[in-house]
Design a protein around this motif. Structure first.
Motif, mmCIF file in Angstrom:
data_model
loop_
_atom_site.group_PDB
_atom_site.id
_atom_site.type_symbol
_atom_site.label_atom_id
_atom_site.label_comp_id
_atom_site.label_asym_id
_atom_site.label_seq_id
_atom_site.Cartn_x
_atom_site.Cartn_y
_atom_site.Cartn_z
ATOM 1 N N UNK A 219 -25.564 1.730 0.921
ATOM 2 C CA UNK A 219 -24.279 1.293 1.464
ATOM 3 C C UNK A 219 -23.376 2.505 1.682
ATOM 4 N N UNK A 220 -22.806 2.625 2.866
ATOM 5 C CA UNK A 220 -21.944 3.784 3.121
ATOM 6 C C UNK A 220 -20.585 3.386 3.677
ATOM 7 N N UNK A 221 -19.609 4.239 3.434
ATOM 8 C CA UNK A 221 -18.271 4.080 4.009
ATOM 9 C C UNK A 221 -18.135 5.104 5.133
ATOM 10 N N UNK A 222 -17.024 5.050 5.865
ATOM 11 C CA UNK A 222 -16.812 5.956 7.001
ATOM 12 C C UNK A 222 -16.819 7.426 6.622
ATOM 13 N N UNK A 223 -16.357 7.717 5.384
ATOM 14 C CA UNK A 223 -16.262 9.128 5.001
ATOM 15 C C UNK A 223 -17.575 9.676 4.435
ATOM 16 N N UNK A 224 -18.618 8.870 4.391
ATOM 17 C CA UNK A 224 -19.911 9.343 3.875
ATOM 18 C C UNK A 224 -20.695 10.021 4.996
ATOM 19 N N UNK A 225 -21.094 11.246 4.764
ATOM 20 C CA UNK A 225 -21.808 12.007 5.786
ATOM 21 C C UNK A 225 -23.317 11.784 5.703
ATOM 22 N N UNK A 226 -23.948 11.444 6.850
ATOM 23 C CA UNK A 226 -25.417 11.386 6.851
ATOM 24 C C UNK A 226 -25.975 12.806 6.886
#
Length: 242
Positions: A219-226
């Protein structure tokens, strides 16, 4: 929504912690060797002049010692994480952030003191004279100083840690957000300084046990960098096409 996301991440971290504790040390040693030589074969690594590298914990993650050694031996500039507090100007609050500071040599690497997680870390006394990857020397003490760097700056490649990864290049960190905040700050910094902003290549190293099955997602939020490249200890290598 954020609260729900945090709970799911927390559960996944707990699950991964159990998985990681059960991996035999010799398996981690072998996987580290395989992943490291796969990294060395990347053209982007060979061409990188300035790299950021996480320093590994004694157990539960791939070792990066051989990477630090190889990079220094090949004349690359190596930058390692340093966690410290800065004053937030708005309220008199402190927050802890990560900077990447230059590591001079293997002698210096071997003299680093382990922190509470057993990660080799720079001492506060060493920091004042260190080149910061954002340019300048040392670390900012206040949030207002975060982007006043001068001189040569930037990184070509960052070797990233993580607790888990999925086949879509999402990364689950240890929950402090150091790397995501660092990359967000980096992207702002580059945009303000250059007409063609260029982010470092983000290479994650993963034990095969840290890769989620295709049916599961982090699960990721907008500020999580791939990440851009995912190198696994069983010699798999995934490259994200932008």
């Amino acid at each position: 929504m954020m609260a729900g996301l945090q709970t799911v991440k927390k559960d996944l971290r707990r699950k991964m912690r159990d998985v990681l504790q059960k991996i035999p040390a010799d398996s981690i040693t072998n996987q580290s060797r395989v992943a490291t030589s796969r990294l060395f074969s990347l053209t982007e690594y060979q061409n990188a002049k300035r790299i950021g590298v996480y320093l590994s914990m004694p157990s539960g993650e791939l070792s990066t010692t051989a990477i630090v050694q190889d990079a220094l031996m090949n004349g690359k500039e190596v930058f390692i994480p340093y966690i410290h507090n800065v004053e937030l100007s708005s309220a008199q609050q402190r927050t802890s952030i990560m900077d990447m500071l230059a590591l001079e040599s293997m002698e210096e690497f071997n003299s680093l003191t382990p922190d509470k997680w057993g990660i080799p870390s720079l001492a506060k006394t060493q920091v004042a004279k260190k080149t910061n990857c954002f340019g300048g020397i040392g670390v900012p003490s206040a949030a207002s100083e975060l982007s006043t760097s001068k001189g040569e700056h930037g990184l070509d490649l960052i070797v990233m840690p993580g607790m888990a990864f999925d086949p879509d290049f999402r990364r689950l960190g240890h929950g402090k957000g150091y790397y995501d905040h660092f990359l967000t700050r980096y992207s702002k910094e580059v945009e303000s300084k250059t007409t063609t902003p260029r982010m470092p290549l983000l290479v994650a190293l993963s034990l095969k046990e840290q890769i989620l099955p295709p049916t599961e997602q982090i699960p990721v939020a907008n500020h999580d960098w791939p990440v851009d490249v995912l190198i696994v200890g069983d010699d798999r290598c995934f490259v994200r096409h932008h």
